[in-house]
Design a protein around this motif. Sequence first.
Motif, mmCIF file in Angstrom:
data_model
loop_
_atom_site.group_PDB
_atom_site.id
_atom_site.type_symbol
_atom_site.label_atom_id
_atom_site.label_comp_id
_atom_site.label_asym_id
_atom_site.label_seq_id
_atom_site.Cartn_x
_atom_site.Cartn_y
_atom_site.Cartn_z
ATOM 1 N N ASN A 1 11.747 4.503 19.627
ATOM 2 C CA ASN A 1 11.055 5.101 20.773
ATOM 3 C C ASN A 1 9.654 5.568 20.396
ATOM 4 O O ASN A 1 8.722 5.489 21.212
ATOM 5 C CB ASN A 1 11.860 6.273 21.332
ATOM 6 C CG ASN A 1 11.617 6.480 22.802
ATOM 7 O OD1 ASN A 1 11.772 5.543 23.591
ATOM 8 N ND2 ASN A 1 11.242 7.682 23.196
ATOM 9 N N THR A 2 9.483 6.051 19.168
ATOM 10 C CA THR A 2 8.139 6.425 18.720
ATOM 11 C C THR A 2 7.240 5.197 18.633
ATOM 12 O O THR A 2 6.077 5.233 19.043
ATOM 13 C CB THR A 2 8.208 7.119 17.354
ATOM 14 O OG1 THR A 2 9.065 8.271 17.447
ATOM 15 C CG2 THR A 2 6.831 7.566 16.902
ATOM 16 N N LEU A 3 7.781 4.096 18.120
ATOM 17 C CA LEU A 3 7.009 2.855 18.041
ATOM 18 C C LEU A 3 6.638 2.353 19.429
ATOM 19 O O LEU A 3 5.493 1.926 19.659
ATOM 20 C CB LEU A 3 7.813 1.800 17.291
ATOM 21 C CG LEU A 3 7.162 0.406 17.175
ATOM 22 C CD1 LEU A 3 5.842 0.493 16.428
ATOM 23 C CD2 LEU A 3 8.113 -0.559 16.502
ATOM 24 N N VAL A 4 7.582 2.407 20.365
ATOM 25 C CA VAL A 4 7.293 1.986 21.745
ATOM 26 C C VAL A 4 6.215 2.869 22.350
ATOM 27 O O VAL A 4 5.347 2.394 23.091
ATOM 28 C CB VAL A 4 8.578 2.028 22.593
ATOM 29 C CG1 VAL A 4 8.266 1.826 24.069
ATOM 30 C CG2 VAL A 4 9.551 0.956 22.119
ATOM 31 N N PRO B 1 8.508 4.621 27.496
ATOM 32 C CA PRO B 1 9.163 5.381 26.421
ATOM 33 C C PRO B 1 10.074 6.480 26.927
ATOM 34 O O PRO B 1 11.066 6.818 26.264
ATOM 35 C CB PRO B 1 7.982 5.946 25.618
ATOM 36 C CG PRO B 1 6.831 5.938 26.552
ATOM 37 C CD PRO B 1 7.036 4.769 27.451
ATOM 38 N N ILE B 2 9.783 7.041 28.103
ATOM 39 C CA ILE B 2 10.659 8.078 28.644
ATOM 40 C C ILE B 2 12.027 7.495 28.987
ATOM 41 O O ILE B 2 13.073 8.037 28.597
ATOM 42 C CB ILE B 2 10.029 8.738 29.887
ATOM 43 C CG1 ILE B 2 8.825 9.586 29.481
ATOM 44 C CG2 ILE B 2 11.046 9.598 30.624
ATOM 45 C CD1 ILE B 2 8.070 10.183 30.655
ATOM 46 N N CYS B 3 12.038 6.369 29.717
ATOM 47 C CA CYS B 3 13.310 5.750 30.101
ATOM 48 C C CYS B 3 14.071 5.251 28.875
ATOM 49 O O CYS B 3 15.281 5.449 28.762
ATOM 50 C CB CYS B 3 13.053 4.597 31.077
ATOM 51 S SG CYS B 3 12.418 5.118 32.677
ATOM 52 N N LEU C 1 13.072 13.442 22.384
ATOM 53 C CA LEU C 1 12.460 12.809 23.555
ATOM 54 C C LEU C 1 11.007 13.227 23.717
ATOM 55 O O LEU C 1 10.111 12.386 23.866
ATOM 56 C CB LEU C 1 13.265 13.158 24.805
ATOM 57 C CG LEU C 1 12.816 12.479 26.101
ATOM 58 C CD1 LEU C 1 12.947 10.966 25.976
ATOM 59 C CD2 LEU C 1 13.644 12.982 27.288
ATOM 60 N N VAL C 2 10.750 14.534 23.680
ATOM 61 C CA VAL C 2 9.380 15.016 23.855
ATOM 62 C C VAL C 2 8.491 14.557 22.703
ATOM 63 O O VAL C 2 7.365 14.095 22.913
ATOM 64 C CB VAL C 2 9.364 16.552 23.972
ATOM 65 C CG1 VAL C 2 7.921 17.071 24.019
ATOM 66 C CG2 VAL C 2 10.113 16.994 25.218
ATOM 67 N N GLY C 3 8.983 14.665 21.485
ATOM 68 C CA GLY C 3 8.171 14.278 20.338
ATOM 69 C C GLY C 3 7.846 12.806 20.317
ATOM 70 O O GLY C 3 6.694 12.419 20.076
ATOM 71 N N SER C 4 8.830 11.933 20.591
ATOM 72 C CA SER C 4 8.585 10.495 20.534
ATOM 73 C C SER C 4 7.693 10.013 21.668
ATOM 74 O O SER C 4 6.960 9.036 21.509
ATOM 75 C CB SER C 4 9.917 9.739 20.564
ATOM 76 O OG SER C 4 10.632 10.010 21.760
ATOM 77 N N VAL C 5 7.734 10.687 22.809
ATOM 78 C CA VAL C 5 6.899 10.279 23.950
ATOM 79 C C VAL C 5 5.472 10.797 23.821
ATOM 80 O O VAL C 5 4.507 10.089 24.109
ATOM 81 C CB VAL C 5 7.540 10.756 25.271
ATOM 82 C CG1 VAL C 5 6.584 10.520 26.445
ATOM 83 C CG2 VAL C 5 8.859 10.032 25.518
ATOM 84 N N MET D 1 8.567 18.172 15.679
ATOM 85 C CA MET D 1 9.665 18.082 16.632
ATOM 86 C C MET D 1 10.564 16.891 16.303
ATOM 87 O O MET D 1 11.798 16.977 16.385
ATOM 88 C CB MET D 1 9.117 17.961 18.054
ATOM 89 C CG MET D 1 8.393 19.189 18.559
ATOM 90 S SD MET D 1 7.715 18.986 20.230
ATOM 91 C CE MET D 1 9.226 18.967 21.188
ATOM 92 N N LEU D 2 9.954 15.767 15.927
ATOM 93 C CA LEU D 2 10.748 14.595 15.558
ATOM 94 C C LEU D 2 11.585 14.868 14.308
ATOM 95 O O LEU D 2 12.745 14.451 14.235
ATOM 96 C CB LEU D 2 9.831 13.393 15.333
ATOM 97 C CG LEU D 2 9.205 12.768 16.586
ATOM 98 C CD1 LEU D 2 8.286 11.620 16.193
ATOM 99 C CD2 LEU D 2 10.292 12.280 17.534
ATOM 100 N N VAL D 3 10.982 15.544 13.337
ATOM 101 C CA VAL D 3 11.727 15.876 12.120
ATOM 102 C C VAL D 3 12.889 16.804 12.457
ATOM 103 O O VAL D 3 14.024 16.615 11.970
ATOM 104 C CB VAL D 3 10.792 16.520 11.083
ATOM 105 C CG1 VAL D 3 11.593 17.050 9.902
ATOM 106 C CG2 VAL D 3 9.758 15.510 10.597
ATOM 107 N N PHE D 4 12.631 17.796 13.288
ATOM 108 C CA PHE D 4 13.698 18.718 13.686
ATOM 109 C C PHE D 4 14.806 17.969 14.413
ATOM 110 O O PHE D 4 15.999 18.202 14.172
ATOM 111 C CB PHE D 4 13.141 19.824 14.584
ATOM 112 C CG PHE D 4 14.169 20.808 15.057
ATOM 113 C CD1 PHE D 4 14.536 21.881 14.261
ATOM 114 C CD2 PHE D 4 14.784 20.661 16.287
ATOM 115 C CE1 PHE D 4 15.500 22.793 14.691
ATOM 116 C CE2 PHE D 4 15.742 21.553 16.729
ATOM 117 C CZ PHE D 4 16.102 22.625 15.925
#
Length: 217
Positions: free
Chosen positions: A40-43, A55-57, A91-95, A180-183
């Motif tokens: 999702n981070t890559l997207v 990326p949200i969906c 979700l928030v971090g990857s988007v 946030m992603l690490v957490f």
Amino acid sequence: MSVASHPPTPVVVAGARPALWSLVLTAVVAGLGLAVIAVNTLVGYLTVGLSQAVPICLGLVGCFAFTVALRLLHRAWWLAVLSVVPALFVLVGSVQLAPEAVLQERGVAQQVTITDVQTSGKRHEFALRSDSGPLDEPLVYQGSAPDYRVGQQLTVLTDPRRQVELADAEDVDAAGKRAMLVFGAVGWTLFALLAGWRGHVRRARGRQASAPLPLPY
């Protein structure tokens, strides 16, 4: 007269195979969580400049898939429900990581003044003016109670390529999104380990309860 010796009987460790299978399942679920974060981070990076709906969906689908996998591993729902907390960070971090990283890397900082505001429901568009003239891109705020007001001065970051919407410089924090992603990754991994252990115990108890009684000799 010598007595022929028989080969030693192999010793089978009780529960070794179920324990190994539970370990494999735990690794698969933990790997699924890390894969959801990475993909999702890559997207998010690949869709910079496009709608964030993709990326949200995709992130919502990934988080739901991890929740279901955790429930199957644990054989109970309560731990899966608790995993929603790190899922929000995922979700928030990857988007948000990609657009904020872009603004920090190539964004241009400008001192501006809010000159007007247009409101449509919870969407607020604040017109901005810098020393060189009005900006052709508004500052967008989604919510019911914006902290901005007409006449307020602030610093914004604008993307020279116009792929990312301008944002308040104080709200751009790519390092915070990485944290946030690490957490989220650590949280999901811990949940997977706990679910794997508890699920193994529950399966072992089920096998013991359904095992036939030994025959008396």
